[in-house]
Design a protein around this motif. Structure first.
Motif, PDB file in Angstrom:
ATOM      1  N   PHE A 156       0.856  -1.189   0.000  1.00 13.88           N
ATOM      2  CA  PHE A 156       0.000   0.000   0.000  1.00 13.88           C
ATOM      3  C   PHE A 156       0.893   1.240   0.000  1.00 13.88           C
ATOM      4  CE2 PHE A 156      -3.124  -3.079   1.473  1.00 13.88           C
ATOM      5  CZ  PHE A 156      -4.280  -2.650   0.837  1.00 13.88           C
ATOM      6  N   HIS A 157       1.309   1.658  -1.188  1.00 15.95           N
ATOM      7  CA  HIS A 157       2.216   2.800  -1.293  1.00 15.95           C
ATOM      8  C   HIS A 157       1.503   4.125  -1.056  1.00 15.95           C
ATOM      9  CE1 HIS A 157       0.436   2.307  -5.292  1.00 15.95           C
ATOM     10  NE2 HIS A 157       0.594   3.606  -5.439  1.00 15.95           N
ATOM     11  N   ARG A 158       0.167   4.114  -1.069  1.00 20.82           N
ATOM     12  CA  ARG A 158      -0.627   5.308  -0.778  1.00 20.82           C
ATOM     13  C   ARG A 158      -1.940   4.855  -0.161  1.00 20.82           C
ATOM     14  NH1 ARG A 158      -2.782   8.054  -6.251  1.00 20.82           N
ATOM     15  NH2 ARG A 158      -3.984   9.183  -4.682  1.00 20.82           N
ATOM     16  N   PRO A 159      -2.563   5.670   0.687  1.00 24.05           N
ATOM     17  CA  PRO A 159      -3.807   5.238   1.340  1.00 24.05           C
ATOM     18  C   PRO A 159      -4.982   5.204   0.368  1.00 24.05           C
ATOM     19  CG  PRO A 159      -3.301   7.514   1.916  1.00 24.05           C
ATOM     20  CD  PRO A 159      -2.114   6.997   1.152  1.00 24.05           C
ATOM     21  N   LEU A 160      -5.934   4.338   0.660  1.00 30.98           N
ATOM     22  CA  LEU A 160      -7.179   4.307  -0.096  1.00 30.98           C
ATOM     23  C   LEU A 160      -8.017   5.536   0.241  1.00 30.98           C
ATOM     24  CD1 LEU A 160      -8.300   0.578   0.130  1.00 30.98           C
ATOM     25  CD2 LEU A 160      -8.033   1.865  -1.975  1.00 30.98           C
ATOM     26  N   GLU A 161      -8.697   6.095  -0.766  1.00 27.83           N
ATOM     27  CA  GLU A 161      -9.561   7.248  -0.545  1.00 27.83           C
ATOM     28  C   GLU A 161     -11.021   6.852  -0.714  1.00 27.83           C
ATOM     29  OE1 GLU A 161      -8.418  10.895  -2.666  1.00 27.83           O
ATOM     30  OE2 GLU A 161      -6.591   9.852  -3.270  1.00 27.83           O
ATOM     31  N   GLY A 162     -11.899   7.492   0.054  1.00 26.53           N
ATOM     32  CA  GLY A 162     -13.330   7.316  -0.134  1.00 26.53           C
ATOM     33  C   GLY A 162     -13.821   5.927   0.241  1.00 26.53           C
ATOM     34  N   THR A 163     -14.913   5.512  -0.420  1.00 25.28           N
ATOM     35  CA  THR A 163     -15.552   4.227  -0.158  1.00 25.28           C
ATOM     36  C   THR A 163     -15.196   3.244  -1.246  1.00 25.28           C
ATOM     37  OG1 THR A 163     -17.423   5.373   0.881  1.00 25.28           O
ATOM     38  CG2 THR A 163     -17.746   3.077   0.250  1.00 25.28           C
ATOM     39  N   PRO A 164     -14.523   2.139  -0.930  1.00 21.73           N
ATOM     40  CA  PRO A 164     -14.182   1.151  -1.968  1.00 21.73           C
ATOM     41  C   PRO A 164     -15.438   0.479  -2.514  1.00 21.73           C
ATOM     42  CG  PRO A 164     -13.625   0.332   0.212  1.00 21.73           C
ATOM     43  CD  PRO A 164     -14.043   1.753   0.404  1.00 21.73           C
TER      44      PRO A 164
END
Length: 391
Positions: A156-164
């Protein structure tokens, strides 16, 4: 999807173990087999009985399929439904093109080389506001859970945004990736009061109406020497041999790098334009027709279609406007007096109006004509008032 939200994708590298990778390849094989069998069923039903089989009809048969072929029990139920939905969309697109009177390609059987992903349709519980089993990251964000396959190491090189929303597992050039589609709120940027016309080309990637020239990086041209050597190596190898397969993978890796370089350049260029301007105008080019010319390689190298798509997505997220205007005569029209004729453009880079004598760089003149047309497309805004760059 609501108007104040948009979709974004997040792509992460996966590092499966050998048993996990074998399970992934088996999932690819079974989903491809299901797609081809469903296509054969549709074709046979229409030829023999004149009957149309729908995607819903085929999904209802999945339970019986699992009983008759136990190997399909090793695949998650939603993953089995997705190839049937993919085939149904292919049929609908085919008939839509037929109705429009354009050349339409009938859905084809998929070889292994053209089937490199499987998809989980739902990864988030809307009611409870939490992850479902497919795609759920571990607490330390080092692994994700893939049903029927296991807990797979993920970077996970960057965080997830919003709702998957969905998760797609993709195999590219010997590497595995997890691609999440997320619904995120739009992030409107403050108004800048600036608008710009963009004329794209092959000598320069883009020329703006305020006089900026964006270099064309020519990623494919720079990699051609390496590609030629690698492709000659492939040609020398015996078909079906392992050495040939390894050589083919090297060619694919080089093409993958070129694609990634181009994508990175497009993202950065589009982001800068969206940050600096409220309205961005460009020509509505039919790139698929243009690549049939003798400039096919150069046009494919710049990737205008991909750039325009990225620009539109970033503009929608930032609350900006992107306007595609009619490209006819933008390079022959004088933006000062409006006189249009072929003789105005005396060379590739030089424009001199035969009516008023206005002299300017031909590409800058074209970009200002593009902006002028965008002004007419905006209600209540005239061509000269759209931008500070227009005289």
């Amino acid at each position: 999807m609501e108007e104040n939200t948009t979709h974004k994708t997040h792509k992460y590298r996966l590092y499966p173990t050998k048993p996990q990778e074998a399970a992934m390849f088996e999932t690819l094989r079974l989903t491809r087999q299901l797609y081809n069998a469903a296509l054969e069923q549709r074709i046979s039903a229409y030829k023999k009985q004149g009957k149309t089989v729908t995607g819903y009809d085929q999904q209802k048969e999945l339970t019986a399929l699992k009983k008759a072929c136990p190997e399909f029990e090793a695949v998650y139920s939603h993953v089995l439904q997705e190839p049937l939905e993919r085939l149904d969309k292919a049929y609908k697109r085919f008939f839509a093109r037929v109705k429009q009177g354009v050349t339409a390609g009938f859905p084809r059987f998929k070889p292994a080389q053209r089937w490199n992903s499987f998809k989980f349709k739902e990864v988030w519980d809307k009611k409870k506001g939490r992850w479902l089993t497919p795609g759920r990251p571990t607490d330390d964000r080092k692994r994700i859970n893939i049903p029927k396959i296991g807990s797979v190491k993920c970077k996970f090189h960057r965080p997830l945004e919003g709702t998957p929303k969905t998760l797609q597992i993709v195999h590219e050039c010997g590497e595995w990736y997890a691609v999440y589609t997320c619904e995120v709120p739009k992030n409107p940027l403050p108004a800048t009061g600036s608008s710009v016309g963009v004329d794209v080309g092959t000598t320069w990637f883009a020329i703006t109406s305020d006089g900026e020239f964006v270099e064309n990086p020519r990623h494919l041209k720079n990699g051609l020497k390496k590609l030629r050597v690698q492709q000659r190596t492939v040609a020398r190898r015996k078909k079906g041999g392992n050495r040939r397969k390894k050589a083919v993978k090297l060619v694919a890796k080089t093409h993958q790098k070129i694609c990634r370089q181009r994508l990175d350049f497009h993202h950065k260029t589009a982001r800068r334009l969206v940050n600096e301007h409220d309205v961005i105008a460009h020509e509505d080019l039919k790139v698929s027709n243009m690549v049939k010319s003798n400039l096919a390689r150069s046009i494919s190298d710049v990737g205008w279609s991909q750039f325009f798509d990225i620009l539109s997505l970033k503009a929608a997220d930032a609350g900006r406007k992107v306007i595609a205007v009619d490209p006819r005569h933008t390079s022959q029209r004088c933006h000062q007096c409006g006189h249009t004729c072929r003789e105005n453009r005396i060379s590739q880079a030089r424009f001199v109006c035969v009516a008023c004598g206005h002299s300017e760089n031909a590409d800058i003149n074209a970009s200002r004509n593009i902006l002028h047309r965008a002004g007419h497309a905006l209600h209540g805004v005239n061509g000269s008032g759209v931008s500070h760059a227009v005289a």
